[in-house]
Design a protein around this motif. Structure first.
Motif, PDB file in Angstrom:
ATOM      1  N   VAL A 146       0.838  -1.203   0.000  1.00 27.84           N
ATOM      2  CA  VAL A 146       0.000   0.000   0.000  1.00 27.84           C
ATOM      3  C   VAL A 146       0.873   1.254   0.000  1.00 27.84           C
ATOM      4  O   VAL A 146       1.846   1.347   0.745  1.00 27.84           O
ATOM      5  CB  VAL A 146      -0.936   0.024   1.240  1.00 27.84           C
ATOM      6  CG1 VAL A 146      -1.792   1.283   1.265  1.00 27.84           C
ATOM      7  CG2 VAL A 146      -1.819  -1.221   1.268  1.00 27.84           C
ATOM      8  N   LEU A 147       0.496   2.204  -0.852  1.00 31.84           N
ATOM      9  CA  LEU A 147       1.136   3.515  -0.881  1.00 31.84           C
ATOM     10  C   LEU A 147       0.069   4.534  -0.511  1.00 31.84           C
ATOM     11  O   LEU A 147      -0.956   4.631  -1.196  1.00 31.84           O
ATOM     12  CB  LEU A 147       1.698   3.793  -2.281  1.00 31.84           C
ATOM     13  CG  LEU A 147       2.482   5.096  -2.462  1.00 31.84           C
ATOM     14  CD1 LEU A 147       3.458   4.935  -3.632  1.00 31.84           C
ATOM     15  CD2 LEU A 147       1.592   6.290  -2.716  1.00 31.84           C
ATOM     16  N   LEU A 148       0.273   5.231   0.595  1.00 29.67           N
ATOM     17  CA  LEU A 148      -0.626   6.303   1.017  1.00 29.67           C
ATOM     18  C   LEU A 148       0.043   7.623   0.675  1.00 29.67           C
ATOM     19  O   LEU A 148       1.166   7.879   1.119  1.00 29.67           O
ATOM     20  CB  LEU A 148      -0.900   6.247   2.526  1.00 29.67           C
ATOM     21  CG  LEU A 148      -1.541   4.983   3.080  1.00 29.67           C
ATOM     22  CD1 LEU A 148      -1.702   5.095   4.596  1.00 29.67           C
ATOM     23  CD2 LEU A 148      -2.883   4.716   2.426  1.00 29.67           C
ATOM     24  N   ASP A 149      -0.636   8.447  -0.116  1.00 35.07           N
ATOM     25  CA  ASP A 149      -0.082   9.742  -0.500  1.00 35.07           C
ATOM     26  C   ASP A 149      -0.907  10.843   0.154  1.00 35.07           C
ATOM     27  O   ASP A 149      -2.038  11.089  -0.247  1.00 35.07           O
ATOM     28  CB  ASP A 149      -0.123   9.896  -2.024  1.00 35.07           C
ATOM     29  CG  ASP A 149       0.327  11.284  -2.465  1.00 35.07           C
ATOM     30  OD1 ASP A 149       1.337  11.769  -1.913  1.00 35.07           O
ATOM     31  OD2 ASP A 149      -0.334  11.873  -3.344  1.00 35.07           O
ATOM     32  N   PHE A 150      -0.334  11.485   1.187  1.00 32.54           N
ATOM     33  CA  PHE A 150      -0.997  12.605   1.854  1.00 32.54           C
ATOM     34  C   PHE A 150      -0.629  13.870   1.085  1.00 32.54           C
ATOM     35  O   PHE A 150       0.549  14.198   0.949  1.00 32.54           O
ATOM     36  CB  PHE A 150      -0.538  12.700   3.315  1.00 32.54           C
ATOM     37  CG  PHE A 150      -1.056  11.578   4.170  1.00 32.54           C
ATOM     38  CD1 PHE A 150      -2.223  11.739   4.911  1.00 32.54           C
ATOM     39  CD2 PHE A 150      -0.392  10.368   4.226  1.00 32.54           C
ATOM     40  CE1 PHE A 150      -2.714  10.700   5.697  1.00 32.54           C
ATOM     41  CE2 PHE A 150      -0.872   9.318   5.014  1.00 32.54           C
ATOM     42  CZ  PHE A 150      -2.036   9.489   5.749  1.00 32.54           C
ATOM     43  N   TRP A 151      -1.647  14.564   0.558  1.00 34.00           N
ATOM     44  CA  TRP A 151      -1.408  15.706  -0.333  1.00 34.00           C
ATOM     45  C   TRP A 151      -2.537  16.713  -0.230  1.00 34.00           C
ATOM     46  O   TRP A 151      -3.555  16.460   0.409  1.00 34.00           O
ATOM     47  CB  TRP A 151      -1.288  15.216  -1.775  1.00 34.00           C
ATOM     48  CG  TRP A 151      -2.589  14.677  -2.312  1.00 34.00           C
ATOM     49  CD1 TRP A 151      -3.168  13.467  -2.006  1.00 34.00           C
ATOM     50  CD2 TRP A 151      -3.483  15.324  -3.206  1.00 34.00           C
ATOM     51  NE1 TRP A 151      -4.363  13.335  -2.658  1.00 34.00           N
ATOM     52  CE2 TRP A 151      -4.585  14.456  -3.407  1.00 34.00           C
ATOM     53  CE3 TRP A 151      -3.468  16.553  -3.854  1.00 34.00           C
ATOM     54  CZ2 TRP A 151      -5.654  14.784  -4.234  1.00 34.00           C
ATOM     55  CZ3 TRP A 151      -4.534  16.873  -4.683  1.00 34.00           C
ATOM     56  CH2 TRP A 151      -5.616  15.987  -4.862  1.00 34.00           C
TER      57      TRP A 151
END
Length: 134
Positions: free
Chosen positions: A20-25
């Motif tokens: 899983v890749l979580l991208d907070f943006w």
């Protein structure tokens, strides 16, 4: 449990077994927008190998602004509006922050910011995570 812009439910704990890749943006964050094409490419390359990419949007307020940006950048992975308690629990202090989680549900890497060098490291780690056995 979070809702995507399309209203689908995402339960982070149910993603165990996948990389899983979580991208907070956020839409107002220039480096965030620079990182999105790289994340789109990672998603397209590794989706069939078990990679899940989730865009964790941090904007407060107008969801339409988020939808417009996502559409204009042709983001194919789900985007959720991230409640503050979720970003706090991941220790988000700057944007973008990208978190890589292995198939066992362990956080393996946290990248703060985005540069070409970070992009290369991210690609290498995603390649490794998607080949690991659960």
């Amino acid at each position: 449990s979070l809702k995507t812009l399309e209203g689908q439910e995402v339960i982070l704990s149910k993603l165990k077994g996948k990389a899983v890749l979580l991208d907070f943006w956020a839409t107002w964050c220039s480096p965030c927008k620079e990182s999105i094409p790289h994340l789109v490419q990672l998603y397209k390359t590794y989706e069939d190998s078990g990679l899940v990419v989730l865009g964790m949007n941090m904007d407060k307020g107008n969801v339409d602004v988020v939808r417009l940006l996502v559409k204009s950048m042709e983001v194919p992975y789900p985007i959720v509006m991230t409640p503050e308690n979720v970003s706090r629990s991941y220790g988000i202090t700057g944007l973008p922050t990208t978190i890589l989680i292995d198939r066992k549900g362990r956080i393996r890497q946290k990248f703060i910011g985005f540069t070409a060098g970070i992009g290369k490291q991210m690609t290498s780690m995603v390649a490794d995570l998607t080949t690991e056995k659960p």
